[in-house]
Design a protein around this motif. Sequence first.
Motif, PDB file in Angstrom:
ATOM      1  N   ARG A  47      83.761  44.073  54.104  1.00  0.00           N
ATOM      2  CA  ARG A  47      82.779  43.031  53.683  1.00  0.00           C
ATOM      3  C   ARG A  47      82.849  41.666  54.344  1.00  0.00           C
ATOM      4  O   ARG A  47      81.775  41.060  54.853  1.00  0.00           O
ATOM      5  CB  ARG A  47      82.978  42.714  52.375  1.00  0.00           C
ATOM      6  CG  ARG A  47      82.535  43.648  51.351  1.00  0.00           C
ATOM      7  CD  ARG A  47      82.655  43.189  49.608  1.00  0.00           C
ATOM      8  NE  ARG A  47      83.983  42.831  49.142  1.00  0.00           N
ATOM      9  CZ  ARG A  47      84.944  43.806  48.743  1.00  0.00           C
ATOM     10  NH1 ARG A  47      84.479  45.130  48.568  1.00  0.00           N
ATOM     11  NH2 ARG A  47      85.811  43.472  48.104  1.00  0.00           N
TER      12      ARG A  47
ATOM     13  N   ALA B 119      81.022  42.379  57.655  1.00  0.00           N
ATOM     14  CA  ALA B 119      79.410  42.366  57.456  1.00  0.00           C
ATOM     15  C   ALA B 119      79.094  40.775  57.262  1.00  0.00           C
ATOM     16  O   ALA B 119      78.086  40.441  58.043  1.00  0.00           O
ATOM     17  CB  ALA B 119      79.173  43.115  56.274  1.00  0.00           C
TER      18      ALA B 119
ATOM     19  N   ASP C 200      79.141  39.372  60.774  1.00  0.00           N
ATOM     20  CA  ASP C 200      77.863  39.709  61.847  1.00  0.00           C
ATOM     21  C   ASP C 200      76.737  38.985  61.533  1.00  0.00           C
ATOM     22  O   ASP C 200      75.866  38.735  62.090  1.00  0.00           O
ATOM     23  CB  ASP C 200      77.726  41.212  61.565  1.00  0.00           C
ATOM     24  CG  ASP C 200      78.781  42.025  62.336  1.00  0.00           C
ATOM     25  OD1 ASP C 200      79.393  41.631  63.022  1.00  0.00           O
ATOM     26  OD2 ASP C 200      78.958  43.265  61.824  1.00  0.00           O
TER      27      ASP C 200
ATOM     28  N   SER D 200      76.293  42.199  66.264  1.00  0.00           N
ATOM     29  CA  SER D 200      74.946  41.633  65.484  1.00  0.00           C
ATOM     30  C   SER D 200      73.757  41.508  66.353  1.00  0.00           C
ATOM     31  O   SER D 200      73.712  41.817  67.581  1.00  0.00           O
ATOM     32  CB  SER D 200      75.466  39.975  65.448  1.00  0.00           C
ATOM     33  OG  SER D 200      75.489  39.344  66.547  1.00  0.00           O
TER      34      SER D 200
END
Length: 307
Positions: free
Chosen positions: A45, A48, A51, A98
Amino acid sequence: MQPPSRRTFLALGLFTTLTACTASVGDRRAGPTPTRDPDTPVRLRAVAATDLLLGAYDSLLAAPGAQTALLQPLRDDVVRHRAELAQGLPTASPSPTSTPSRSLPTLPELALQEHRTAEAHLHDLDEVSPALARLLASVSACNALHATALGDQTPVKTPDAGTEGTPATGAAAVPALQTALSAEHAAVYGYGVVGAHLPDDPQRTDARTTHAAHQARRDTWQRLLTTLTAAPTPAAGGYQLPFPVTSPTDATKLAVHLETRLTTTYADLIATIPAPYRLLTATALRESTLRAHRWGAPATPFPGIPD
């Protein structure tokens, strides 16, 4: 124990095929279930969220007239955050993956995203390993510093968390709480010196405000220790300064020193203090990070954690 290699899996598959006639369903299902590392979903998490931040930075940096001098150092910090947060994740690349945001964010929107990321990193602080808790709290403090640099002055909200714990947890917390209290005693004394050597201007007002904030933090640790039926460590009669303070410049330097030392103290405590007390310690780490920078300390991607 190292995980089986691909060759091992192939060998195991062959063995199962040859013995399938004689092995029962119960036999094939027997054996311990491997435990999952509780840090893994939290790291995923966090990566993420990082990113998404990198995508927003890349979109702004690619736009005409980008404020590269402001944005590039912040993005570099986020790249380092991602590399550390991705450690040990078999599915996460250690390098940024990303993609720029589809819509061009504004600086206030990027600041808000940094702010929300700072808050998100604290949600699982009491569920992870001590090492990851320390890393998340430090990265969160840096995200809060980024948000401030981008113009967001809203205080970061810390998730609600009780500090009662169990009697055993409370007893285990006493040494760390005493360390935190001693650090705040020294800060309160130090800011008395800082304020005495600053002219009567906004800097002295800031020193007085900070002095009061450290008194409040000291009182918080004292109350917790009293609740745990532990006698709070009293303040010393005086504290040795790291260098002579005879001018406003020295006073500002001392303020930087005090807050920087506190960030190290609190980052280390997050790795040793029982989980119910981590959020309070992370809040103290973030506050000292912001104050240190306001007094002139250079920004660092991992406040409180030496390179």
